[in-house]
Design a protein around this motif. Structure first.
Motif, short mmCIF file in Angstrom:
data_model
loop_
_atom_site.label_atom_id
_atom_site.label_comp_id
_atom_site.label_asym_id
_atom_site.label_seq_id
_atom_site.Cartn_x
_atom_site.Cartn_y
_atom_site.Cartn_z
N LEU A 187 -28.73 -35.12 -12.58
CA LEU A 187 -29.57 -35.62 -11.50
C LEU A 187 -29.67 -37.14 -11.56
CD1 LEU A 187 -31.60 -34.86 -9.16
CD2 LEU A 187 -33.38 -34.98 -10.92
N SER A 188 -29.90 -37.65 -12.76
CA SER A 188 -30.03 -39.09 -12.95
C SER A 188 -28.73 -39.82 -12.59
CB SER A 188 -30.42 -39.37 -14.40
OG SER A 188 -30.55 -40.73 -14.63
N GLU A 189 -27.60 -39.26 -12.99
CA GLU A 189 -26.31 -39.86 -12.66
C GLU A 189 -26.07 -39.84 -11.15
OE1 GLU A 189 -22.87 -41.80 -12.49
OE2 GLU A 189 -24.18 -41.68 -14.23
N HIS A 190 -26.41 -38.74 -10.50
CA HIS A 190 -26.29 -38.67 -9.04
C HIS A 190 -27.14 -39.76 -8.38
CE1 HIS A 190 -24.24 -34.88 -9.60
NE2 HIS A 190 -24.25 -34.59 -8.31
N ASP A 191 -28.34 -39.98 -8.94
CA ASP A 191 -29.22 -41.00 -8.37
C ASP A 191 -28.64 -42.39 -8.58
OD1 ASP A 191 -31.63 -41.92 -7.12
OD2 ASP A 191 -32.39 -42.45 -9.10
N ARG A 192 -28.18 -42.69 -9.79
CA ARG A 192 -27.62 -44.02 -10.08
C ARG A 192 -26.39 -44.32 -9.21
NH1 ARG A 192 -28.84 -42.56 -15.33
NH2 ARG A 192 -26.70 -41.92 -15.77
N SER A 193 -25.59 -43.31 -8.94
CA SER A 193 -24.36 -43.52 -8.16
C SER A 193 -24.62 -43.55 -6.65
CB SER A 193 -23.35 -42.42 -8.48
OG SER A 193 -23.76 -41.18 -7.92
N GLY A 194 -25.85 -43.18 -6.24
CA GLY A 194 -26.16 -43.13 -4.81
C GLY A 194 -25.83 -41.80 -4.17
N LYS A 195 -25.22 -40.91 -4.93
CA LYS A 195 -24.82 -39.60 -4.39
C LYS A 195 -26.03 -38.71 -4.10
CE LYS A 195 -21.71 -35.74 -5.24
NZ LYS A 195 -20.80 -35.09 -6.19
N LEU A 196 -27.11 -38.86 -4.84
CA LEU A 196 -28.28 -38.01 -4.66
C LEU A 196 -28.84 -38.13 -3.25
CD1 LEU A 196 -30.29 -35.99 -5.78
CD2 LEU A 196 -31.60 -37.92 -6.71
N ASP A 197 -28.97 -39.35 -2.75
CA ASP A 197 -29.50 -39.54 -1.40
C ASP A 197 -28.60 -38.87 -0.36
OD1 ASP A 197 -31.71 -40.99 -2.29
OD2 ASP A 197 -30.62 -42.88 -2.19
N THR A 198 -27.31 -38.94 -0.56
CA THR A 198 -26.37 -38.30 0.35
C THR A 198 -26.52 -36.79 0.32
OG1 THR A 198 -24.80 -40.10 0.05
CG2 THR A 198 -23.92 -38.05 0.93
#
Length: 88
Positions: free
Chosen positions: A69-80
């Motif tokens: 989850l944290s990696e998705h957030d750092r990469s910007g993928k989480l918002d997508t």
């Protein structure tokens, strides 16, 4: 926004961190406490293929645990993922 589900336990520091990150982003989520009901832990294992908590789902998309989850957030993928059909 897609439905977010977090499988976790009460005393798991990674569960706490995942909930904190989601709350910081203003994301509402359903928390399923697997320590209260062993059948829900089995459900989590079947859905995720993993035995550890937390396990986080956005729609039908399995994000993984807190590190994922944290990696998705750092990469910007989480918002997508939160705002697109990728999660449904």
């Amino acid at each position: 926004m897609s439905k977010v589900v977090l499988y976790g336990t009460l005393f798991c520091p990674y569960c706490f961190a995942a909930k904190h990150l989601l709350k910081q982003k203003g994301v509402e989520f359903e928390e399923i406490r697997v320590d209260k009901n062993p059948s829900l832990k089995q459900e989590m294992i079947e859905k995720s293929g993993r035995f550890t908590v937390p396990q986080i789902f956005i729609g039908d998309y399995h994000v993984g645990g807190y590190d994922d989850l944290s990696e998705h957030d750092r990469s910007g993928k989480l918002d997508t993922i939160l705002t697109t059909d990728l999660a449904s």
